[in-house]
Enzyme design. Structure first.
Site, PDB file in Angstrom:
ATOM      1  N   ARG A 120      63.437 -86.772  49.093  1.00 58.88           N
ATOM      2  CA  ARG A 120      62.766 -88.108  49.289  1.00 58.88           C
ATOM      3  C   ARG A 120      61.744 -88.403  48.141  1.00 58.88           C
ATOM      4  NH1 ARG A 120      62.927 -86.203  54.688  1.00 58.88           N
ATOM      5  NH2 ARG A 120      64.649 -86.921  55.862  1.00 58.88           N
ATOM      6  N   LYS A 142      62.086 -98.655  36.423  1.00 58.50           N
ATOM      7  CA  LYS A 142      63.343 -99.332  36.908  1.00 58.50           C
ATOM      8  C   LYS A 142      64.143 -97.627  36.561  1.00 58.50           C
ATOM      9  CE  LYS A 142      63.797-103.925  36.249  1.00 58.50           C
ATOM     10  NZ  LYS A 142      64.522-105.220  35.548  1.00 58.50           N
ATOM     11  N   GLU A 184      64.770-105.272  21.071  1.00 56.85           N
ATOM     12  CA  GLU A 184      63.662-105.408  22.230  1.00 56.85           C
ATOM     13  C   GLU A 184      62.327-105.580  21.667  1.00 56.85           C
ATOM     14  OE1 GLU A 184      65.029-105.540  25.289  1.00 56.85           O
ATOM     15  OE2 GLU A 184      66.817-104.591  25.074  1.00 56.85           O
ATOM     16  N   LYS A 226      54.708-104.540  27.887  1.00 58.85           N
ATOM     17  CA  LYS A 226      55.332-104.241  29.313  1.00 58.85           C
ATOM     18  C   LYS A 226      54.509-104.040  30.551  1.00 58.85           C
ATOM     19  CE  LYS A 226      59.583-102.489  31.343  1.00 58.85           C
ATOM     20  NZ  LYS A 226      60.645-101.832  31.099  1.00 58.85           N
ATOM     21  N   GLU A 236      60.020-107.598  40.030  1.00 57.24           N
ATOM     22  CA  GLU A 236      60.851-108.599  39.251  1.00 57.24           C
ATOM     23  C   GLU A 236      61.237-109.667  40.140  1.00 57.24           C
ATOM     24  OE1 GLU A 236      63.498-107.495  36.305  1.00 57.24           O
ATOM     25  OE2 GLU A 236      64.799-109.341  36.721  1.00 57.24           O
ATOM     26  N   ARG A 240      58.439-110.774  35.469  1.00 64.01           N
ATOM     27  CA  ARG A 240      59.177-109.549  34.830  1.00 64.01           C
ATOM     28  C   ARG A 240      60.559-109.993  34.283  1.00 64.01           C
ATOM     29  NH1 ARG A 240      59.657-103.154  36.588  1.00 64.01           N
ATOM     30  NH2 ARG A 240      60.938-102.660  35.139  1.00 64.01           N
ATOM     31  N   ASN A 244      64.165-110.255  30.212  1.00 67.49           N
ATOM     32  CA  ASN A 244      65.709-110.466  29.928  1.00 67.49           C
ATOM     33  C   ASN A 244      66.151-111.272  29.211  1.00 67.49           C
ATOM     34  OD1 ASN A 244      66.110-108.385  31.665  1.00 67.49           O
ATOM     35  ND2 ASN A 244      65.820-109.793  33.402  1.00 67.49           N
ATOM     36  N   HIS A 247      69.196-111.582  27.413  1.00 62.51           N
ATOM     37  CA  HIS A 247      70.251-110.471  28.124  1.00 62.51           C
ATOM     38  C   HIS A 247      71.370-111.272  28.884  1.00 62.51           C
ATOM     39  CE1 HIS A 247      67.044-107.985  27.049  1.00 62.51           C
ATOM     40  NE2 HIS A 247      67.426-106.966  27.657  1.00 62.51           N
ATOM     41  N   HIS A 251      74.802-109.583  27.953  1.00 63.90           N
ATOM     42  CA  HIS A 251      75.561-109.009  28.754  1.00 63.90           C
ATOM     43  C   HIS A 251      77.032-109.384  28.738  1.00 63.90           C
ATOM     44  CE1 HIS A 251      71.835-107.606  31.524  1.00 63.90           C
ATOM     45  NE2 HIS A 251      72.175-106.640  30.456  1.00 63.90           N
ATOM     46  N   HIS A 264      73.740-102.291  23.449  1.00 63.97           N
ATOM     47  CA  HIS A 264      73.056-103.347  23.994  1.00 63.97           C
ATOM     48  C   HIS A 264      72.154-104.038  23.366  1.00 63.97           C
ATOM     49  CE1 HIS A 264      70.841-104.861  27.420  1.00 63.97           C
ATOM     50  NE2 HIS A 264      69.924-104.306  27.057  1.00 63.97           N
TER      51      HIS A 264
HETATM   52  P1  NAD Z   1      70.898 -93.657  25.118  1.00 61.62           P
HETATM   53  O1  NAD Z   1      70.039 -93.027  25.907  1.00 61.62           O
HETATM   54  O2  NAD Z   1      72.392 -93.343  25.147  1.00 61.62           O
HETATM   55  O3  NAD Z   1      70.644 -93.036  23.632  1.00 61.62           O
HETATM   56  C1  NAD Z   1      71.235 -93.404  22.479  1.00 61.62           C
HETATM   57  C2  NAD Z   1      72.067 -92.223  21.677  1.00 61.62           C
HETATM   58  O4  NAD Z   1      70.831 -91.647  21.037  1.00 61.62           O
HETATM   59  C3  NAD Z   1      72.457 -91.144  22.644  1.00 61.62           C
HETATM   60  O5  NAD Z   1      73.772 -90.671  21.761  1.00 61.62           O
HETATM   61  C4  NAD Z   1      71.473 -90.288  22.554  1.00 61.62           C
HETATM   62  O6  NAD Z   1      71.959 -88.814  23.095  1.00 61.62           O
HETATM   63  C5  NAD Z   1      70.949 -90.461  21.125  1.00 61.62           C
HETATM   64  N1  NAD Z   1      69.494 -89.932  21.143  1.00 61.62           N
HETATM   65  C6  NAD Z   1      68.555 -90.187  21.810  1.00 61.62           C
HETATM   66  N2  NAD Z   1      67.477 -89.506  21.245  1.00 61.62           N
HETATM   67  C7  NAD Z   1      67.753 -89.033  20.133  1.00 61.62           C
HETATM   68  C8  NAD Z   1      66.879 -88.636  18.785  1.00 61.62           C
HETATM   69  N3  NAD Z   1      65.477 -88.525  18.781  1.00 61.62           N
HETATM   70  N4  NAD Z   1      67.450 -88.248  17.844  1.00 61.62           N
HETATM   71  C9  NAD Z   1      68.939 -88.304  17.840  1.00 61.62           C
HETATM   72  N5  NAD Z   1      69.636 -88.911  18.851  1.00 61.62           N
HETATM   73  C10 NAD Z   1      69.088 -89.251  19.910  1.00 61.62           C
HETATM   74  O7  NAD Z   1      70.430 -95.092  24.849  1.00 61.62           O
HETATM   75  P2  NAD Z   1      69.210 -95.969  24.941  1.00 61.62           P
HETATM   76  O8  NAD Z   1      69.436 -97.216  23.796  1.00 61.62           O
HETATM   77  O9  NAD Z   1      68.126 -95.071  24.546  1.00 61.62           O
HETATM   78  O10 NAD Z   1      68.914 -96.411  26.417  1.00 61.62           O
HETATM   79  C11 NAD Z   1      70.211 -97.177  27.012  1.00 61.62           C
HETATM   80  C12 NAD Z   1      70.324 -97.045  28.565  1.00 61.62           C
HETATM   81  O11 NAD Z   1      68.900 -97.563  29.108  1.00 61.62           O
HETATM   82  C13 NAD Z   1      71.182 -98.250  29.398  1.00 61.62           C
HETATM   83  O12 NAD Z   1      71.785 -97.192  30.303  1.00 61.62           O
HETATM   84  C14 NAD Z   1      70.353 -99.058  29.851  1.00 61.62           C
HETATM   85  O13 NAD Z   1      70.793 -99.640  30.884  1.00 61.62           O
HETATM   86  C15 NAD Z   1      68.898 -98.453  30.084  1.00 61.62           C
HETATM   87  N6  NAD Z   1      67.802 -99.191  30.134  1.00 61.62           N
HETATM   88  C16 NAD Z   1      66.924 -99.216  30.991  1.00 61.62           C
HETATM   89  C17 NAD Z   1      66.009 -99.908  31.322  1.00 61.62           C
HETATM   90  C18 NAD Z   1      65.079 -99.866  32.274  1.00 61.62           C
HETATM   91  O14 NAD Z   1      63.789-100.436  32.460  1.00 61.62           O
HETATM   92  N7  NAD Z   1      64.960 -98.602  33.190  1.00 61.62           N
HETATM   93  C19 NAD Z   1      65.664-101.015  30.141  1.00 61.62           C
HETATM   94  C20 NAD Z   1      66.493-100.920  29.097  1.00 61.62           C
HETATM   95  C21 NAD Z   1      67.779-100.203  29.024  1.00 61.62           C
HETATM   96  N1  GLY Z   2      64.084-103.822  30.659  1.00 61.70           N
HETATM   97  C1  GLY Z   2      63.731-104.778  31.737  1.00 61.70           C
HETATM   98  C2  GLY Z   2      62.678-104.495  32.676  1.00 61.70           C
HETATM   99  O1  GLY Z   2      62.477-103.197  32.740  1.00 61.70           O
HETATM  100  O2  GLY Z   2      62.352-105.099  33.647  1.00 61.70           O
END
Ligand code: NAD
Ligand code: GLY
Length: 357
Positions: A120, A142, A184, A226, A236, A240, A244, A247, A251, A264
């Site tokens: 939990r 998130k 971003e 942020k 949101e 917030r 997007n 986006h 998307h 992305h």
């Molecule tokens: P990711 O986590 O897949 O990382 C991209 C690549 O880089 C991967 O292959 C990873 O292993 C590699 N990597 C990470 N750090 C590294 C480093 N320092 N050196 C070498 N390689 C490295 O992708 P991302 O772009 O970081 O994140 C995308 C994800 O984030 C998506 O799932 C998306 O939905 C999510 N997201 C969430 C939010 C939120 O608010 N929670 C916001 C935007 C995106």
């Molecule tokens: N990446 C959008 C949010 O965190 O709301």
């Protein structure tokens, strides 16, 4: 001293942003009080950074375990979520243990959701290692995994206890992933801070050559924006949604091309230019401003138009399924001027056809 704090009452937490912070045990230990720490990472990031984090924690007498998942968005599933929970149960980890997410947004979102659900809810800390995760996903709480029917469809709002951002981890990041994170970064300037956008324009070379000062300053400003937005609208219900920008179009590009074909951030980059062009059609943004921002995106090797093969109907079919659709009305984030954006719900299909064909 933290670089900044996300102000959310009793759920407030510090963000530390500094080159080399992972080598500074004092910082890490300042916020991680649990005697049992479990680091969640992946097969790409663990060989690069796991041992240095592990060593600091072990040296302070903590019990440390690690759980390594495979790399990639395709691992952000309920199956991986269950596997991580099973490993925690078999360790066993108790409710006063703390998880550390060491990796990009995939690891951060997955680990955060595990932390939200395990017994939990247990504490977790973010150590984001991609630019996207340092400026966006590690801040704001998130957390989610994907479902075959939709990205991020199963998740929770669950804030970390602290975020540690070491800009030197970006030195090992793939160039294309770094550029995707820049989309971003530029987004924050367009929606919230025209001066920051001008600063990005003047510091392109320092950023591209990954100078620590420039990166720290840039990431801190993004996190600050942020944090301000999240503090006002954690779940949101309004403000917030401005995060997007680009986006909705982005998307549609990602979905139409098949997830992973366009990163992305690349799709968001093209989507932001479409949003700026739509704002121009509505009389809010000048063509000179559209081209100035397109030039900045291009300086970071980002695309400024969608795939040539995609027509209006291809975008619209995906956009109808967007999370922002309300009462059957598509909603868009559009810049009103540079540094200010708004949620708009009166865009017609005729306008979209004019823009996209
Ligand atoms: P990711 O986590 O897949 O990382 C991209 C690549 O880089 C991967 O292959 C990873 O292993 C590699 N990597 C990470 N750090 C590294 C480093 N320092 N050196 C070498 N390689 C490295 O992708 P991302 O772009 O970081 O994140 C995308 C994800 O984030 C998506 O799932 C998306 O939905 C999510 N997201 C969430 C939010 C939120 O608010 N929670 C916001 C935007 C995106
Ligand atoms: N990446 C959008 C949010 O965190 O709301």
């Amino acid at each position: 001293m933290p670089t900044l704090t996300v102000e959310l009452g009793e759920r407030s937490y510090p963000l530390y942003i500094q080159a080399g912070i992972l080598n500074d045990a004092g910082f890490l230990l300042s916020e991680i009080k649990a005697s049992h720490v479990i680091i969640v990472s992946n097969t790409v990031v663990a060989p690069l950074y796991l041992s240095e984090v592990e060593q600091k924690l072990l040296a302070s007498g903590k019990r440390v375990n690690s759980i390594i998942v495979k790399d990639g968005e395709q691992e952000k599933t309920l199956a991986t979520f269950e596997r991580v929970l099973s490993e925690l149960l078999s360790l066993p980890a108790s409710r006063d243990a703390c998880l550390i997410a060491l990796g990009g947004g995939v690891i951060g979102d997955l680990t955060g959701f595990v932390a939200a659900c395990y017994q939990r809810g247990i504490d977790f800390v973010q150590i984001p290692t991609t630019l996207l995760s340092q400026v966006d996903s590690s801040v704001g709480g998130k957390t989610a995994v994907n479902h075959p029917l939709g990205k991020n469809m199963i998740g929770a709002f669950y804030q970390p206890k602290a975020v540690y951002i070491d800009t030197t981890t970006l030195r090992t990041l793939d160039k294309r992933e770094f550029s995707a994170g820049m989309a971003e970064v530029i987004k924050y300037g367009i929606i919230y801070d025209a001066e920051f956008l001008a600063w990005l324009n003047n510091n392109t070379q320092a950023i591209l050559s990954k100078q620590d000062d420039a990166l720290s300053k840039m990431i801190a400003r993004c996190c600050e924006i942020k944090a301000e937005i999240v503090a006002q609208d954690e779940r949101e219900s309004g403000l917030r949604a401005l995060l997007n920008l680009g986006h909705t179009f982005g998307h549609a590009i990602e979905a139409e091309q098949g997830y992973g074909t366009w990163l992305h951030g690349e799709a968001v980059s093209a989507g932001m230019v479409l949003a700026l062009q739509l704002a121009n059609m509505r009389g809010d943004i000048s063509l000179a401003q559209v081209s100035e921002i397109s030039d900045l995106l291009q300086a970071f090797d980002l695309p400024t138009s969608g795939p040539a093969s995609m027509k209006a109907a291809d975008y619209i079919k995906h956009m109808r399924r967007d999370k922002k659709v309300l009462n059957n009305q598509m909603r868009f984030i559009l810049p009103k001027r540079i540094g200010k954006a708004e949620l708009v719900n009166d865009v017609t299909e005729a306008e979209l056809e004019q823009l996209l064909n």
